[in-house]
Scaffold this motif. Sequence first.
Motif, mmCIF file in Angstrom:
data_model
loop_
_atom_site.group_PDB
_atom_site.id
_atom_site.type_symbol
_atom_site.label_atom_id
_atom_site.label_comp_id
_atom_site.label_asym_id
_atom_site.label_seq_id
_atom_site.Cartn_x
_atom_site.Cartn_y
_atom_site.Cartn_z
ATOM 1 N N LYS A 189 0.819 -1.198 0.000
ATOM 2 C CA LYS A 189 0.000 0.000 0.000
ATOM 3 C C LYS A 189 0.855 1.250 0.000
ATOM 4 O O LYS A 189 0.567 2.215 -0.717
ATOM 5 N N ASP A 190 1.943 1.233 0.820
ATOM 6 C CA ASP A 190 2.811 2.407 0.891
ATOM 7 C C ASP A 190 3.539 2.625 -0.431
ATOM 8 O O ASP A 190 3.920 3.758 -0.755
ATOM 9 N N LEU A 191 3.794 1.573 -1.193
ATOM 10 C CA LEU A 191 4.476 1.718 -2.490
ATOM 11 C C LEU A 191 3.483 1.980 -3.617
ATOM 12 O O LEU A 191 3.893 2.224 -4.769
ATOM 13 N N GLY A 192 2.182 1.914 -3.348
ATOM 14 C CA GLY A 192 1.175 2.177 -4.371
ATOM 15 C C GLY A 192 1.007 1.020 -5.326
ATOM 16 O O GLY A 192 0.672 1.233 -6.506
ATOM 17 N N LEU A 193 1.216 -0.174 -4.870
ATOM 18 C CA LEU A 193 1.087 -1.357 -5.720
ATOM 19 C C LEU A 193 -0.277 -1.973 -5.528
ATOM 20 O O LEU A 193 -0.864 -1.906 -4.448
ATOM 21 N N ASP A 194 -0.763 -2.594 -6.621
ATOM 22 C CA ASP A 194 -2.042 -3.280 -6.585
ATOM 23 C C ASP A 194 -1.844 -4.597 -5.860
ATOM 24 O O ASP A 194 -1.035 -5.435 -6.277
ATOM 25 N N VAL A 195 -2.578 -4.797 -4.765
ATOM 26 C CA VAL A 195 -2.394 -5.991 -3.958
ATOM 27 C C VAL A 195 -2.766 -7.244 -4.726
ATOM 28 O O VAL A 195 -2.148 -8.296 -4.575
ATOM 29 N N SER A 196 -3.764 -7.135 -5.614
ATOM 30 C CA SER A 196 -4.227 -8.329 -6.322
ATOM 31 C C SER A 196 -3.222 -8.830 -7.340
ATOM 32 O O SER A 196 -3.297 -9.982 -7.777
ATOM 33 N N THR A 197 -2.268 -7.980 -7.725
ATOM 34 C CA THR A 197 -1.285 -8.399 -8.741
ATOM 35 C C THR A 197 0.050 -8.806 -8.126
ATOM 36 O O THR A 197 0.991 -9.126 -8.858
ATOM 37 N N LEU A 198 0.141 -8.817 -6.821
ATOM 38 C CA LEU A 198 1.462 -9.082 -6.194
ATOM 39 C C LEU A 198 1.930 -10.503 -6.445
ATOM 40 O O LEU A 198 3.125 -10.758 -6.612
ATOM 41 N N VAL A 199 0.995 -11.430 -6.450
ATOM 42 C CA VAL A 199 1.408 -12.835 -6.646
ATOM 43 C C VAL A 199 1.921 -13.039 -8.042
ATOM 44 O O VAL A 199 2.976 -13.649 -8.276
ATOM 45 N N ASN A 200 1.158 -12.521 -9.033
ATOM 46 C CA ASN A 200 1.570 -12.706 -10.427
ATOM 47 C C ASN A 200 2.840 -11.939 -10.736
ATOM 48 O O ASN A 200 3.676 -12.405 -11.541
ATOM 49 N N ARG A 201 3.046 -10.850 -10.104
ATOM 50 C CA ARG A 201 4.240 -10.046 -10.379
ATOM 51 C C ARG A 201 5.416 -10.445 -9.475
ATOM 52 O O ARG A 201 6.465 -9.827 -9.498
ATOM 53 N N ARG A 202 5.194 -11.466 -8.664
ATOM 54 C CA ARG A 202 6.272 -12.034 -7.850
ATOM 55 C C ARG A 202 6.912 -10.968 -6.972
ATOM 56 O O ARG A 202 8.105 -10.721 -7.006
ATOM 57 N N PHE A 203 6.099 -10.405 -6.125
ATOM 58 C CA PHE A 203 6.560 -9.396 -5.186
ATOM 59 C C PHE A 203 7.361 -10.097 -4.078
ATOM 60 O O PHE A 203 6.867 -10.990 -3.391
ATOM 61 N N ARG A 204 8.653 -9.652 -3.860
ATOM 62 C CA ARG A 204 9.534 -10.350 -2.913
ATOM 63 C C ARG A 204 10.685 -9.453 -2.496
ATOM 64 O O ARG A 204 10.908 -8.409 -3.085
ATOM 65 N N ILE A 205 11.393 -9.948 -1.430
ATOM 66 C CA ILE A 205 12.613 -9.295 -0.938
ATOM 67 C C ILE A 205 13.788 -10.031 -1.564
ATOM 68 O O ILE A 205 13.905 -11.255 -1.451
ATOM 69 N N VAL A 206 14.656 -9.246 -2.204
ATOM 70 C CA VAL A 206 15.752 -9.897 -2.942
ATOM 71 C C VAL A 206 17.126 -9.548 -2.417
ATOM 72 O O VAL A 206 18.120 -10.150 -2.833
ATOM 73 N N SER A 207 17.290 -8.639 -1.518
ATOM 74 C CA SER A 207 18.639 -8.257 -1.075
ATOM 75 C C SER A 207 18.600 -7.804 0.367
ATOM 76 O O SER A 207 17.537 -7.685 0.967
ATOM 77 N N GLY A 208 19.808 -7.518 0.862
ATOM 78 C CA GLY A 208 19.920 -7.084 2.253
ATOM 79 C C GLY A 208 20.524 -8.182 3.117
ATOM 80 O O GLY A 208 20.127 -9.343 3.039
ATOM 81 N N SER A 209 21.505 -7.805 3.946
ATOM 82 C CA SER A 209 22.196 -8.804 4.777
ATOM 83 C C SER A 209 21.307 -9.329 5.883
ATOM 84 O O SER A 209 21.547 -10.369 6.447
ATOM 85 N N LYS A 210 20.264 -8.597 6.234
ATOM 86 C CA LYS A 210 19.387 -9.007 7.329
ATOM 87 C C LYS A 210 18.006 -9.382 6.805
ATOM 88 O O LYS A 210 17.020 -9.288 7.509
ATOM 89 N N ASP A 211 17.933 -9.821 5.524
ATOM 90 C CA ASP A 211 16.627 -10.098 4.928
ATOM 91 C C ASP A 211 15.957 -11.294 5.562
ATOM 92 O O ASP A 211 14.754 -11.455 5.463
ATOM 93 N N ALA A 212 16.732 -12.183 6.192
ATOM 94 C CA ALA A 212 16.107 -13.351 6.811
ATOM 95 C C ALA A 212 15.255 -12.962 8.000
ATOM 96 O O ALA A 212 14.446 -13.760 8.461
ATOM 97 N N LEU A 213 15.429 -11.751 8.508
ATOM 98 C CA LEU A 213 14.649 -11.329 9.668
ATOM 99 C C LEU A 213 13.226 -10.932 9.285
ATOM 100 O O LEU A 213 12.344 -10.886 10.146
#
Length: 808
Positions: free
Chosen positions: A52-76
């Motif tokens: 919501k804060d990024l202005g993305l359509d929630v219904s398209t997140l799965v198809n657009r493969r919304f994910r965290i891809v970087s960062g040393s602490k991404d496992a948190l």
Amino acid sequence: MEAREQRRKWDYWWIALCFSLLLCFGQQVSAQIRYSIPEELKEGSVVGHIAKDLGLDVSTLVNRRFRIVSGSKDALFQVNQNNGVLYVHKNIDREELCDGNGACLINLKMVVEDPLEIHYVGVQITDVNDNSPTFTEEEQHFEIAEHTPTGTRFQIQAARDADTTVNNVRSYKLSQNEHFEVETKDRDEEKIPLLVLKKALDRENAAEHRLILTAIDGGNPPRSGNLNIIVTVLDVNDNRPVFSQDSYSVTVKENAAIGTLLIKLNATDLDEGSNGVVEYAFGRNLKRKVYDLFKLDSATGEIQIKGELDFEETEVYKLDVQASDKGQPPLVVESVVTIKIIDINDNAPEIDVTSLSSVVSEDSKPGTVISLISISDKDSGINGKIVPSISDSVPFELKPSFQENIYSLVTKGKLDRELVSHYDITITATDLGQPPLSSFKSLSVQVSDVNDNSPEFSQNPLELYLVENNAAGASILSVSASDKDLNENAMITYYIIRGDAAQNYMASFLNINSETGVIYALNRFDFEVIRNVSSSKCSLAKDSGTPQLSSNVTVNVFILDQNDNVPVILYPVSANGSAEGVEEIPRNVNAGHLVTKVRAYDADIGYNGWLLFSLQEVSEHSLFGLDRYTGQIRTLRSFTETDEAQHKLLILVKDNGNVSLSATATVIVKVVEPKEAFAASDVKNAVKDEEENDVTFYLIITLGSVSVLFVISIIVLIVMQCSKSTDYSSKYLQDTNYDGTLCHSIQYRSGDKRYMLVGPRMSIGSTIAPGSNRNTLVIPDRRRRDSGEVRLAINFLFLKTYSCYFCI
């Protein structure tokens, strides 16, 4: 040219396309979004609605493969593609993620495809007061002297808090006490605690102080940590030793033993360590004799007797004593010990040997003076009266002199060194005091030797069985005698006693080592040479005393036969001396005809002289036979026309010793026509008849002699057995010309069995030892002929066996 222009156009288009893509991509990278969360949130807690804060359509997140891809602490953190929520995936500890008091920020890179978009998200972790102040050690020790001035500060280890400045250590608090307080000082945003002495210490009141320092942080609610502080108060020598009494008094008997404990001083010091260690010593103004009589233990304060006390010299001793500690400087206190001596009968008699002869001859007469003894007592009156005595069971006694307390030690009986060679005499002197005191004196008296014992042999008589052909010079027997005397009186020399001619002859075969008693054979014994010689020898043992005493021992030497003689062929013998003969027989003789007889002789006896005959070589085995016992050669069959006219027979003659010896004889048999045989036989028969008559005569004499000797031996043996008395030692062997024993045997064979008949010819007084397996003669001991010597003979006995053969 056209191609170049065409290519240049394509380049322009490519640059324009890349620029357009760059502008497009730049429009799709948005500015960074930042969230702030406290540490220690539960797993699954929502950080923010990132889609919501990024202005993305929630219904398209799965198809657009919304994910965290970087960062040393991404496992948190993880993102939910279904609702676009960013949530906590693992427990977050700010102190582990970020060291120090600065901001703790975690940067995440978010990616969404179709079209590709990259978004950067920052998550700030704020501190929570979840750590208590801690000290590096649980305890801290201080050693503070009791004279340390008040206001002295001692630095304490500072507490550490992993939280940020707001939640870090803010203050310190000390447990309630009357001697210490705590202060703090700042150093680089850190508070350092100080222990301050606010009241003087006294070790004698309290040697140790235990305190608790508490560190408190600035959290809400605040957290705290504790440190145990142990203060050991070091001693200062500020207390003087104190005796348990102002003065001491003790009584002791003058005969108290050295080392006796008189009294134990007791002084105490309230200080500790070396300051509280008390040492005792005598005062410096005492007489030297006090130090010789009494000993004061510096550590325990025990006063003991060091020397012998004497009431007659001093009745009372006053000792100045002092106690001091080991402080610097030491503190000293003094006292007085009074020792009173109680008089008793404390002087024992004294025994003085004025003259002593430590060696006395065993032939000394009773009353011989050994020593002069003086006895005295320092006491007076009844305590000075003395009663002497001597140890029991000794052949000595004390005789008083005309002068009081002077005695003589003398012998009271006969001495015998061989029974008792040394005497330890104890002289006791006892006074008449109460209680009585005694003194002892030990004297050592050695009894010197006199030559009063003759040498003695351990065994008498001795028997030796010696095989002939012994090695010349080798030892054959060792005789040993002992003498109960000492030194030169016991030095024994051995001799062989010479006698008659026969004994002197046998003495040439023997020699004895005068020092060791070892008997050597000087020559080789030959049974066949010396068997007819009988001799009697004595081995004499003399000591070296004055006068000399001696004893004799009889050695019975049995010479045993050995098979060392080769059979000698008596017939046939040729003119040149060889064992070879020629016999002529007629051709028409029948089977069993006696061709000739081989005669042989063996100088040995018994089995060693028993001869057997055998055919070694023969030209025709079926023609001649040899009797193995008689040596007769006979025809086994009649001669035929095909038989040869001459036959050679090789006869082997051997004895029956363990290692058989043999000889050979050759007989050549010539077969002749009857007329020639009769002509030659007339001459031979005359010679043979004469020879056979001689041989038969000798055999008859030999057989008769052996038979007579055998019968006589049996009769003598029966008579001796019937007339033997209990004390045979006085009846037997009265004849000094005893010539030994000659043993005979007759051997004969019947079929496969062999028989031996043994008949000993014994001198009067000889007896056969019961149970003996060797037919050994036991020679009884003779009585002593005089008081100084015992003479016993060495008898050489020869075991002989005659083998007798008869031909009919």
